[in-house]
Design a protein around this motif. Structure first.
Motif, PDB file in Angstrom:
ATOM      1  N   THR A 237       0.827  -1.253   0.168  1.00 25.82           N
ATOM      2  CA  THR A 237       0.195  -0.215   0.180  1.00 25.82           C
ATOM      3  C   THR A 237       1.365   1.214   0.409  1.00 25.82           C
ATOM      4  O   THR A 237       2.205   1.149   0.624  1.00 25.82           O
ATOM      5  N   HIS A 238       0.359   2.691  -0.073  1.00 24.22           N
ATOM      6  CA  HIS A 238       0.821   3.954   0.219  1.00 24.22           C
ATOM      7  C   HIS A 238       1.561   3.766   0.790  1.00 24.22           C
ATOM      8  O   HIS A 238       2.565   4.506   1.643  1.00 24.22           O
ATOM      9  N   GLU A 239       0.279   3.498   2.175  1.00 21.59           N
ATOM     10  CA  GLU A 239       0.893   3.594   3.295  1.00 21.59           C
ATOM     11  C   GLU A 239       2.351   3.053   4.393  1.00 21.59           C
ATOM     12  O   GLU A 239       3.059   3.661   4.766  1.00 21.59           O
ATOM     13  N   ASP A 242       5.035   4.506   2.145  1.00 21.34           N
ATOM     14  CA  ASP A 242       5.516   5.822   2.612  1.00 21.34           C
ATOM     15  C   ASP A 242       5.987   5.604   4.040  1.00 21.34           C
ATOM     16  O   ASP A 242       7.413   6.060   4.008  1.00 21.34           O
ATOM     17  N   TYR A 259       4.066   4.197  -7.427  1.00 20.78           N
ATOM     18  CA  TYR A 259       3.346   3.090  -5.981  1.00 20.78           C
ATOM     19  C   TYR A 259       2.878   2.859  -7.235  1.00 20.78           C
ATOM     20  O   TYR A 259       1.673   2.472  -7.549  1.00 20.78           O
TER      21      TYR A 259
END
Length: 259
Positions: A237-239, A242, A259
């Motif tokens: 996921t992006h999270e 990150d 992403y």
């Protein structure tokens, strides 16, 4: 299952998530895949399903095709940001890879001197002196290090021969910062039900410690973007990406995520 088999020796330009307008240089045959890894996430599919029958393009064929395409791009556009060695497998496996790098640098200087020359490599031949020296000449020496966990490498990257991640790391250190580390993060399971999630601290923290020792000028992390031969894989996921970027930055490393 959809796979991507690239033309040879020149393809594109394509828009790269990480590099911009990229003219591809494929040193492998146009009718199949030739690689020292057999990654379960490779967009080109499994090695066994795409064995090439054609020969490798010669040094002369690569040089002539590249010059022809650069002349056309100079006249008609687009202007390339980068000339990227990638395609249907491991580019440094070509027996004349060092000489082709010299040709490419000369042609780049002649037609698009502001473009960068990049190589996407799985690092399996960086111990060879001529390959090592050639990679030291280019702008973006992008080397794969998906993990430092030997069992995970066998499960996911699936090297075709002997592969010692510790030796790979030692050679990466010898570039003295003139490299970019590229790492795939993903989740899910293999089709056989084995877990492949490398986004947790169990995998991330030891990997960061080794990357700090390598001291690359940049770390590029990314996740699955196209259909994979192993159907049970999932994007990070992006999270999650990150979080890993923030950990890298806290460790003093220049890091970006795609992403």
């Amino acid at each position: 299952m959809s796979t991507v088999i690239y033309p040879s020796p020149i393809f594109g330009p394509v828009h790269s998530r990480r590099l911009g307008v990229s003219l591809g240089i494929n040193l492998l045959p146009a009718d199949g895949k030739f690689c020292t890894f057999d990654c379960i996430y490779c967009e080109c599919g499994y090695n066994k399903d795409h064995r090439p029958k054609q020969k490798l393009p010669t040094r002369e064929e690569v040089r002539e095709a590249l010059e022809h395409r650069l002349i056309d791009m100079q006249a008609n556009g687009p202007v390339p940001d980068v000339l990227t060695f990638a395609g249907n497998g491991e580019p440094t496996a070509h027996p004349h890879f060092p000489e082709i790098i010299d040709d490419t640098l000369a042609l780049r200087d002649k037609y698009f001197p502001h473009a960068k020359v990049s190589v996407l490599s799985n690092s399996t031949f960086i111990h060879k002196e001529k390959v090592f020296n050639a990679l030291n000449k280019i702008d973006n020496n992008i080397l794969k290090l998906d993990t430092v966990d030997a069992e995970y490498i066998q499960r996911v990257d699936r090297p075709s021969g002997a592969y010692d991640v510790n030796k790979i790391v030692e050679t990466m250190k010898a570039f003295k910062g003139k490299l970019i580390i590229q790492t795939m993060f993903m989740k899910g399971k293999t089709d056989e039900g084995k877990d492949v999630d490398n986004t947790s601290d169990r995998f991330v923290l030891p990997w960061i410690e080794i990357v700090k020792q390598i001291a690359p000028r940049q770390v590029m992390i990314y996740t699955i973007d196209r259909e994979t031969p192993d159907q049970s894989l999932q994007k990070a996921t992006h999270e999650e990406l990150d979080r890993i970027v923030e950990l890298l930055k806290k460790a003093g490393l220049n890091a970006t995520a795609s992403y």
